[in-house]
Design a protein around this motif. Structure first.
Motif, short mmCIF file in Angstrom:
data_model
loop_
_atom_site.label_atom_id
_atom_site.label_comp_id
_atom_site.label_asym_id
_atom_site.label_seq_id
_atom_site.Cartn_x
_atom_site.Cartn_y
_atom_site.Cartn_z
N GLN A 157 -40.13 4.54 2.24
CA GLN A 157 -41.46 4.30 2.80
C GLN A 157 -42.55 4.62 1.78
OE1 GLN A 157 -42.14 6.35 6.48
NE2 GLN A 157 -44.24 5.58 6.71
N GLN A 158 -42.40 5.74 1.06
CA GLN A 158 -43.40 6.09 0.05
C GLN A 158 -43.38 5.10 -1.11
OE1 GLN A 158 -41.21 8.19 1.46
NE2 GLN A 158 -41.92 10.32 1.41
N TRP A 159 -42.20 4.66 -1.50
CA TRP A 159 -42.09 3.80 -2.68
C TRP A 159 -42.52 2.37 -2.40
CZ3 TRP A 159 -36.71 5.62 -4.95
CH2 TRP A 159 -36.89 6.90 -5.50
N GLN A 160 -42.84 2.04 -1.18
CA GLN A 160 -43.35 0.71 -0.88
C GLN A 160 -44.86 0.63 -1.06
OE1 GLN A 160 -41.93 -0.30 3.03
NE2 GLN A 160 -39.91 -0.95 2.29
N GLN A 161 -45.50 1.76 -1.29
CA GLN A 161 -46.95 1.75 -1.49
C GLN A 161 -47.28 1.14 -2.86
OE1 GLN A 161 -49.00 5.36 -0.44
NE2 GLN A 161 -47.26 6.07 0.78
N PRO A 162 -48.19 0.18 -2.91
CA PRO A 162 -48.47 -0.55 -4.15
C PRO A 162 -48.77 0.34 -5.35
CG PRO A 162 -49.57 -1.61 -2.30
CD PRO A 162 -48.99 -0.33 -1.77
N SER A 163 -49.55 1.40 -5.18
CA SER A 163 -49.90 2.24 -6.32
C SER A 163 -48.68 2.95 -6.88
CB SER A 163 -50.96 3.28 -5.91
OG SER A 163 -50.46 4.12 -4.87
N ILE A 164 -47.76 3.36 -6.01
CA ILE A 164 -46.57 4.06 -6.47
C ILE A 164 -45.59 3.09 -7.12
CG2 ILE A 164 -44.55 5.37 -5.69
CD1 ILE A 164 -46.29 6.77 -3.70
N VAL A 165 -45.45 1.89 -6.55
CA VAL A 165 -44.58 0.88 -7.14
C VAL A 165 -45.03 0.56 -8.57
CG1 VAL A 165 -43.87 -1.54 -7.02
CG2 VAL A 165 -43.88 -0.15 -4.95
N LYS A 166 -46.31 0.40 -8.76
CA LYS A 166 -46.84 0.10 -10.09
C LYS A 166 -46.60 1.26 -11.06
CE LYS A 166 -50.37 -3.11 -8.41
NZ LYS A 166 -51.83 -3.35 -8.25
N PHE A 180 -40.60 14.04 -10.03
CA PHE A 180 -41.89 13.64 -10.58
C PHE A 180 -42.87 13.50 -9.42
CE2 PHE A 180 -45.06 10.41 -11.57
CZ PHE A 180 -45.61 10.96 -12.72
N GLU A 181 -44.08 14.00 -9.61
CA GLU A 181 -45.08 13.99 -8.54
C GLU A 181 -46.00 12.79 -8.71
OE1 GLU A 181 -46.87 17.82 -9.04
OE2 GLU A 181 -45.32 18.82 -7.85
N PHE A 182 -45.88 11.85 -7.79
CA PHE A 182 -46.70 10.64 -7.84
C PHE A 182 -48.08 10.91 -7.26
CE2 PHE A 182 -42.55 8.47 -7.96
CZ PHE A 182 -42.77 7.66 -9.06
N SER A 183 -49.09 10.50 -7.98
CA SER A 183 -50.44 10.57 -7.47
C SER A 183 -50.74 9.29 -6.70
CB SER A 183 -51.44 10.73 -8.62
OG SER A 183 -52.77 10.57 -8.16
N SER A 184 -51.55 9.41 -5.65
CA SER A 184 -51.92 8.23 -4.86
C SER A 184 -53.06 7.45 -5.50
CB SER A 184 -52.31 8.66 -3.44
OG SER A 184 -53.39 9.58 -3.49
N GLU A 185 -53.56 7.91 -6.65
CA GLU A 185 -54.66 7.22 -7.32
C GLU A 185 -54.19 5.90 -7.92
OE1 GLU A 185 -56.18 9.93 -10.21
OE2 GLU A 185 -57.49 10.92 -8.78
N GLN A 186 -55.06 4.91 -7.92
CA GLN A 186 -54.77 3.59 -8.48
C GLN A 186 -54.82 3.65 -10.00
OE1 GLN A 186 -53.85 0.84 -6.92
NE2 GLN A 186 -54.16 1.49 -4.80
N THR A 187 -53.97 2.85 -10.65
CA THR A 187 -54.00 2.74 -12.11
C THR A 187 -54.76 1.48 -12.50
OG1 THR A 187 -51.88 1.58 -12.07
CG2 THR A 187 -51.82 3.96 -12.39
N ASN A 188 -55.68 1.62 -13.46
CA ASN A 188 -56.53 0.49 -13.84
C ASN A 188 -55.92 -0.37 -14.96
OD1 ASN A 188 -58.56 1.29 -12.02
ND2 ASN A 188 -59.36 2.77 -13.50
N ASP A 189 -55.01 0.21 -15.73
CA ASP A 189 -54.46 -0.50 -16.88
C ASP A 189 -53.02 -0.94 -16.63
OD1 ASP A 189 -53.46 2.03 -16.78
OD2 ASP A 189 -53.58 2.42 -18.94
N TYR A 190 -52.67 -1.22 -15.39
CA TYR A 190 -51.29 -1.58 -15.05
C TYR A 190 -50.92 -2.94 -15.61
CZ TYR A 190 -47.38 -3.28 -12.25
OH TYR A 190 -46.19 -3.82 -11.85
#
Length: 498
Positions: free
Chosen positions: A194-203, A329-339
């Motif tokens: 469920q967590q890994w389906q979030q777009p920011s985490i997948v990226k 590894f601790e995933f942040s929910s912040e979006q990445t701009n340089d993906y």
């Protein structure tokens, strides 16, 4: 280009698969520069970068990511003209072949367009119950009918699959041990689906995988580098697409990066130190944390200011697998701009692959109800049976799958037999070692069987293909394809250990 990709992203959540292509049109861009010659000449000579040779600028720009190239092209006309050079975009494409009248930049955008369409379709599809082509415990598993059939000289087969209870071919991969480790890995990952389906985490996961692969490529193959659980899961998505994996590795890393879920006794002894070395190398090269070391795990959790998704797994005291899951590894929910995803698989492929284990369990349970088993076996359906007798039946089903592939090659116009989830278990296990898999396919089958999960076909086409494949299988082996993995080839004594 940003407008093109954003228009596709807007359609990713649409439920109507048929309308996706009509909503996102292919890129229609002309790469010919239309500036007046005198104006261009003056701009180039007056540029503050005019003293730097174009060859040097080109070599520098080759190292840039696609988002960086987009930004650099906005600086000045000279940069724009250099950025548009084929030498730069050839490195970004998934094909080294030049198409007449198209630049490599156009080829790259066409490739990205197709990836976006597939990603949108995968996200829009809802029913996966029969996607694969669509036990279990003790004795009294049925024995397949005996047939007096002479073995033809086919590929690397020296015996007919139904002539022996054990495999008649030798594989370079220990698919029995690998299958057990693969299912364990997927069980661990299932807890975080469920967590890994979030777009920011997948990226973020794909970015970490790309960086890890860059590390692997920069060191000799005998240097042990240890992937974390999240990186290993992305690696699985890539490995299960052998054609993509080989092409991407050669394009990005100049060699095929080998992989194995199993480790030797020496690697097991060195694993903890190798993980520490991997952390250090990753952080030195990319300036970001790879994964907390075991001794600092609690401290890192206590001082974090972000909302995180922990990846903590309880592990065996003597693990034999190649990835790391003692810390997270601790995933942040912040979006990445340089993906940037430089690979041929999409985010949708990664998310959809996470459904495979549950669908496999459903198939295995359903097949128990249709096979001619006694009531005791019908009620045993709490998961995937990997005990010796069941493993042997799975291996034999996979051997028959390879035999069919060798006897009815695709180049002769035959329909490809889509394997069941049961056969998939061993096929996926075989693909865990990409170099050995390719060598085995060529030696045994005569060509490489390229696995392509989750085909997006019309229902009538899919059903017609499945019916034809099942008939071909049953004519050859006298047992229905859907329950083939539940039949002993000969009375198998392995079940008696229970």
């Amino acid at each position: 280009m940003e407008h093109f990709t954003s228009s596709l992203k807007e359609n990713e959540d649409d439920s109507d698969v048929e309308s996706i292509e009509s909503k996102a049109s292919p890129p229609n861009i002309t790469w010919q520069h239309t500036w007046p010659f005198n104006e261009t000449e003056n701009a180039l000579t007056q540029s503050v970068f005019a003293r730097i040779p174009s060859e040097i600028m080109l070599r520098i720009f080759k190292l840039f990511s696609v988002p960086d190239l987009c930004n650099v092209s906005l600086v000045c006309r000279r940069f724009k003209m250099i950025v548009d050079q084929d030498e730069i975009w050839k490195l970004k494409c998934n094909s080294s072949k030049k198409i007449y009248s198209k630049s490599f930049k156009q080829i790259y955008l066409d490739w990205i367009y197709m990836k976006c369409l597939r990603n949108a379709k995968l996200r829009a599809m809802r029913d996966w119950s029969d996607s694969a082509c669509d036990i279990d415990l003790p004795p009294s598993f049925p024995i397949r009918p005996t047939v007096n059939q002479q073995c033809e000289a086919i590929g690397g087969f020296h015996g007919y699959p139904n002539s022996s209870s054990s495999m008649t071919i030798e594989l370079s991969v220990d698919i029995e041990k690998t299958a057990r480790e693969l299912i364990k890995l997927l069980e661990k990952a299932l807890k975080f689906q469920q967590q890994w389906q979030q777009p920011s985490i997948v990226k973020h996961m794909i970015t970490r995988y790309y960086r890890f692969m860059q590390l692997k490529a920069s060191y000799p193959s005998n240097i042990l580098l240890v992937p974390t659980l999240d990186i290993e899961i992305v690696w699985q998505t890539h490995l299960l697409r052998p054609a993509m994996y080989q092409a991407d590795c050669l394009r990005l890393f100049r060699r095929v990066i080998d992989h194995s879920l199993l480790i030797s006794d020496m690697e097991k002894f060195l694993k903890d130190q190798a993980f520490r070395d991997t952390c250090q190398l990753y952080e030195q090269q990319f300036g970001q944390q790879y994964c907390p070391l075991p001794s600092t795990d609690k401290e890192n959790n206590a001082t974090s200011n972000f909302h995180h998704y922990p990846l903590y797994i309880d592990t065996d005291t003597n693990p034999t697998y190649s990835y790391w899951d003692k810390t997270h590894f601790e995933f942040s929910s912040e979006q990445t701009n340089d993906y940037e995803n430089p690979f041929s698989f999409t985010e949708g492929d990664l998310i959809t692959d996470g459904k495979w284990l549950d669908l496999c369990k459903q198939f295995m349970s359903k097949s128990l109800k249709t096979a001619p088993l006694d009531d005791y076996h019908r009620t045993w359906s709490s998961g995937i049976d990997l005990e010796p007798g069941a493993i042997n039946r799975l291996k034999k089903s996979y051997e028959r799958f390879l035999y069919i592939a060798a006897k009815y090659p695709l180049k002769d116009g035959h329909e490809f037999i889509r394997p069941t989830y049961a056969i998939d278990i061993m096929w996926h296990s075989h693909m865990q070692e990409p170099l050995n898999y390719v060598a085995d396919c060529v030696r045994i089958v005569g060509y490489v069987i390229y696995h392509s999960p989750w085909p997006i076909n019309k229902d009538d086409t899919k059903n017609k293909t499945c019916i034809q494949a099942n008939k071909l299988w049953k004519d050859e082996f006298k047992v229905d394809l859907m329950i083939d993995h539940l039949f002993n080839t000969i009375d198998d004594k392995l079940d008696e250990v229970f």
